[in-house]
Design a protein around this motif. Structure first.
Motif, PDB file in Angstrom:
ATOM      1  N   CYS A 148     -22.703 -64.770 -23.598  1.00  0.00           N
ATOM      2  CA  CYS A 148     -21.948 -65.759 -22.838  1.00  0.00           C
ATOM      3  C   CYS A 148     -22.775 -67.050 -22.776  1.00  0.00           C
ATOM      4  CB  CYS A 148     -21.618 -65.232 -21.443  1.00  0.00           C
ATOM      5  SG  CYS A 148     -23.022 -65.134 -20.310  1.00  0.00           S
ATOM      6  N   ASP A 149     -22.150 -68.123 -22.331  1.00  0.00           N
ATOM      7  CA  ASP A 149     -22.848 -69.413 -22.244  1.00  0.00           C
ATOM      8  C   ASP A 149     -24.072 -69.339 -21.343  1.00  0.00           C
ATOM      9  OD1 ASP A 149     -20.996 -70.529 -23.940  1.00  0.00           O
ATOM     10  OD2 ASP A 149     -19.790 -71.407 -22.336  1.00  0.00           O
ATOM     11  N   ALA A 162     -23.281 -59.176 -14.579  1.00  0.00           N
ATOM     12  CA  ALA A 162     -22.457 -58.952 -15.773  1.00  0.00           C
ATOM     13  C   ALA A 162     -22.241 -57.455 -16.003  1.00  0.00           C
ATOM     14  CB  ALA A 162     -23.113 -59.594 -16.991  1.00  0.00           C
ATOM     15  N   ASP A 170      -8.911 -63.424 -23.563  1.00  0.00           N
ATOM     16  CA  ASP A 170     -10.158 -63.842 -24.209  1.00  0.00           C
ATOM     17  C   ASP A 170     -10.064 -65.310 -24.556  1.00  0.00           C
ATOM     18  OD1 ASP A 170     -12.567 -63.971 -25.443  1.00  0.00           O
ATOM     19  OD2 ASP A 170     -12.056 -62.666 -27.098  1.00  0.00           O
TER      20      ASP A 170
END
Length: 88
Positions: free
Chosen positions: A8-9, A42, A88
């Motif tokens: 992820c970013d 997460a 998504d």
């Protein structure tokens, strides 16, 4: 960030920060703590997602198995079940 990465970013940001700040010990410690906190959150989200998708799959199988029995006595969309949508 490579288009093939599965990070992820936020993870990418932490990895870049760790890579470019290796000479600043305090910043590295702070980044590592934040990175570990992010990974913990997460992991919790991933477990929640997996639990709900598994439950939705199991309930869908039950509905499919019993559909012929339910069909004659049930109105459209009146089955109490869980569905899981993912974007998504």
């Amino acid at each position: 960030m490579s288009p093939r990465t599965d990070l992820c970013d936020t993870c990418q940001h932490f990895q870049n920060g760790l890579h470019y700040n290796t000479h600043k010990e305090e910043e590295v410690k702070d980044l590592l703590k934040k990175y570990k906190d992010h990974l913990t959150k997460a992991r919790l989200e991933r477990n929640y997602y997996n639990k709900n998708t598994k439950l939705a799959i199991e309930q869908r199988k039950l509905i499919n198995q019993n559909y012929l029995l339910i069909k004659s006595n049930t109105k459209y969309c009146s089955i109490n079940a869980i569905a899981h949508y993912s974007y998504d």
